[in-house]
Design a protein around this motif. Sequence first.
Motif, PDB file in Angstrom:
ATOM      1  N   LYS A   6       0.862  -1.176   0.000  1.00 58.64           N
ATOM      2  CA  LYS A   6       0.000   0.000   0.000  1.00 58.64           C
ATOM      3  C   LYS A   6       0.902   1.230   0.000  1.00 58.64           C
ATOM      4  CE  LYS A   6      -4.267  -1.726   2.094  1.00 58.64           C
ATOM      5  NZ  LYS A   6      -4.224  -2.802   1.160  1.00 58.64           N
ATOM      6  N   LEU A   7       0.692   2.112  -0.954  1.00 53.29           N
ATOM      7  CA  LEU A   7       1.501   3.319  -1.072  1.00 53.29           C
ATOM      8  C   LEU A   7       0.670   4.490  -0.554  1.00 53.29           C
ATOM      9  CD1 LEU A   7       4.352   3.988  -2.114  1.00 53.29           C
ATOM     10  CD2 LEU A   7       3.322   4.608  -4.296  1.00 53.29           C
ATOM     11  N   GLY A   8       1.104   5.055   0.564  1.00 51.80           N
ATOM     12  CA  GLY A   8       0.340   6.126   1.171  1.00 51.80           C
ATOM     13  C   GLY A   8      -0.878   5.612   1.914  1.00 51.80           C
ATOM     14  N   SER A   9      -1.747   6.542   2.304  1.00 55.57           N
ATOM     15  CA  SER A   9      -2.887   6.211   3.171  1.00 55.57           C
ATOM     16  C   SER A   9      -4.235   6.345   2.475  1.00 55.57           C
ATOM     17  CB  SER A   9      -2.875   7.145   4.390  1.00 55.57           C
ATOM     18  OG  SER A   9      -1.622   7.162   5.010  1.00 55.57           O
ATOM     19  N   GLN A  10      -4.229   6.574   1.163  1.00 53.21           N
ATOM     20  CA  GLN A  10      -5.491   6.820   0.460  1.00 53.21           C
ATOM     21  C   GLN A  10      -6.013   5.628  -0.340  1.00 53.21           C
ATOM     22  OE1 GLN A  10      -2.976   9.546   0.379  1.00 53.21           O
ATOM     23  NE2 GLN A  10      -4.152   9.903   2.234  1.00 53.21           N
ATOM     24  N   GLY A  11      -5.270   4.510  -0.329  1.00 53.29           N
ATOM     25  CA  GLY A  11      -5.789   3.312  -0.983  1.00 53.29           C
ATOM     26  C   GLY A  11      -5.023   2.811  -2.187  1.00 53.29           C
ATOM     27  N   LEU A  12      -4.005   3.528  -2.631  1.00 51.25           N
ATOM     28  CA  LEU A  12      -3.239   3.072  -3.802  1.00 51.25           C
ATOM     29  C   LEU A  12      -2.404   1.852  -3.434  1.00 51.25           C
ATOM     30  CD1 LEU A  12      -2.255   3.428  -6.717  1.00 51.25           C
ATOM     31  CD2 LEU A  12      -0.503   4.991  -5.852  1.00 51.25           C
ATOM     32  N   GLU A  13      -2.523   0.810  -4.247  1.00 53.03           N
ATOM     33  CA  GLU A  13      -1.743  -0.416  -4.056  1.00 53.03           C
ATOM     34  C   GLU A  13      -0.910  -0.658  -5.310  1.00 53.03           C
ATOM     35  OE1 GLU A  13      -3.077  -4.910  -3.863  1.00 53.03           O
ATOM     36  OE2 GLU A  13      -3.518  -3.943  -1.943  1.00 53.03           O
ATOM     37  N   VAL A  14       0.375  -0.935  -5.117  1.00 53.97           N
ATOM     38  CA  VAL A  14       1.289  -1.099  -6.245  1.00 53.97           C
ATOM     39  C   VAL A  14       2.191  -2.309  -6.007  1.00 53.97           C
ATOM     40  CG1 VAL A  14       1.303   1.381  -6.717  1.00 53.97           C
ATOM     41  CG2 VAL A  14       3.064   0.402  -5.228  1.00 53.97           C
ATOM     42  N   SER A  15       2.905  -2.722  -7.047  1.00 58.23           N
ATOM     43  CA  SER A  15       3.911  -3.768  -6.865  1.00 58.23           C
ATOM     44  C   SER A  15       5.035  -3.220  -5.985  1.00 58.23           C
ATOM     45  CB  SER A  15       4.465  -4.218  -8.223  1.00 58.23           C
ATOM     46  OG  SER A  15       4.909  -3.111  -8.992  1.00 58.23           O
ATOM     47  N   LYS A  16       5.647  -4.080  -5.207  1.00 57.79           N
ATOM     48  CA  LYS A  16       6.658  -3.658  -4.223  1.00 57.79           C
ATOM     49  C   LYS A  16       7.871  -3.016  -4.879  1.00 57.79           C
ATOM     50  CE  LYS A  16       9.101  -5.452  -0.129  1.00 57.79           C
ATOM     51  NZ  LYS A  16       8.664  -4.360   0.746  1.00 57.79           N
ATOM     52  N   GLN A  17       8.043  -3.246  -6.144  1.00 65.40           N
ATOM     53  CA  GLN A  17       9.081  -2.587  -6.936  1.00 65.40           C
ATOM     54  C   GLN A  17       8.435  -2.092  -8.223  1.00 65.40           C
ATOM     55  OE1 GLN A  17      13.175  -4.299  -6.920  1.00 65.40           O
ATOM     56  NE2 GLN A  17      12.915  -4.449  -9.115  1.00 65.40           N
TER      57      GLN A  17
END
Length: 336
Positions: A6-17
Amino acid sequence: MVARVKLGSQGLEVSKQGLGCMGMSAFYGQPKPEAEMIQLIHHAINSGITFLDTSDAYGPHTNEILIGKALKGGMREKVQIASKFGIIWGDGKAEVHGDAAYVRAACEASLKRLDVDCIDLYYVHRIDTRVPIEVTMGELKKLVEEGKIKYVGLSEASASTIRRAHAVHPITAVQIEWSLWSRDVEQEIIPTCRELGIGIVPYSPLGRGFLSAGPSLVQGLSESDYRKNNPRFQGENLESNKRVYQEIVEMARGKGCSASQLALAWIHEQGDDVCPIPGTTKMNNLDENIGGLGVSLTADEMAQLSALADMVKGDRSAYMANTWISANTPPLPSST
């Protein structure tokens, strides 16, 4: 497959790299063949690297067009696109713009080049020190409300600018140069991001390639590669920095991994709120970078690697005036 964070606190989810796409089109020598780069992007996505980083300044414009072509045929739904605005190239110089009209025009143009309806993460690429950050953020907030972008990011912003921007609209990620040999952000920027729940996206986690290839990188740079002017690749600085690379190679050999993988492991160990975006134009380098996710480090190994920063000589960029060090903006004029 690559883990997700999870990137940030607004809900964006991304690959770890992620995958930095700049070098495919700009700055690191001549643009690479389009068909090969599309194949590389597809390989990254199929391997679980779904966080693609671009900007309207890369080319300019051609990198966004490349990403748009690569995402045809059902690929768009599999990825998170990060793009940026704010830098205009002219006469070999970069001008930074953050006024409201420019923010909107830049976003509309990027949407067309990428051929998408919405950009997942839209960064202020560099801070316009003439325009209050509240003005820039106010327009970005409108673009979020209109569904043209999902999340807002900053790149190379100072701690005070991050705080002021976040007060207007939540910042999801801050992109900064952070690696084994670029640690200045640890004093203010990283703590500020963590206090506010903002994700951290390190660019150049491999020291613009030096932590991967060492002196051979510098010897092979073309005249059109802007890294030729990097202070760390010059004279006495280079001689000192060679020793940093040699230390990394020795330690990597002992762990049975590559120098690149060791350097990436160090940045991954910084926390689950960190998503580095190493760039590459070669398939084998991409696979090697993904392999860095499988390298774990002990506390002693982390300390040993961290100590290498004391050996690094030279500024991290030939353009330090365009970094967070000089990224404060004027206050918003009083309404009275």
